[in-house]
Design a protein around this motif. Structure first.
Motif: not given
Length: 133
Positions: A21-28, A111-112, A118-122
């Motif tokens: 809930p505090y970060v966003t991440y993915g595959y650059p 993804c909501e 926040w969450g996984n953006r891929e």
């Protein structure tokens, strides 16, 4: 607004789940990695933040690992090669600016159904980092 590179493995995924809930991440993409390192890349040299203006800085610190320049460092980060841990540890966390156009909604996950940040953006992390770089 900081950014780092992490190797995806089970313990890291468990940690990301806790802080989701505090970060966003993915595959650059390679383009994103290259833009970040060239524009905002700083190295740890004797516990100081030194801008990566010269290949000699990288060669002095990571030469024994086979990384002699900026492109070697970018290739190692992108492909998660055998010296990824040393390369990622050498890089200082990237200090990013606030995204142009702002965040959509910091309260909700990416993804909501309401669509948040926040969450996984891929792969879509590239667009966000492009606005923040």
């Amino acid at each position: 607004h900081n950014g780092v590179f992490l190797k995806v493995n089970k313990p890291i995924l468990q940690m990301l789940k806790l802080v989701q809930p505090y970060v966003t991440y993915g595959y650059p993409s390679l383009k994103t990695v290259r833009a970040l390192v060239y524009k905002r890349g700083h190295g740890k040299v004797t516990k100081q933040r030194i801008p990566l203006t010269d290949n000699q800085i990288i060669a002095d610190k990571l030469g024994e690992k086979g990384l002699h320049g900026m492109e070697d460092l970018i290739h190692e980060i992108y492909t998660v090669g055998p010296s990824f841990k040393q390369a990622a540890n050498f890089l200082w966390p990237f200090k990013l600016s606030a995204p142009r156009g702002g965040f959509k909604c910091k309260r909700h996950g990416y993804c909501e159904m309401k669509g948040g940040d926040w969450g996984n953006r891929e792969e879509e992390i590239n667009e966000l980092v492009g606005r923040m770089n």
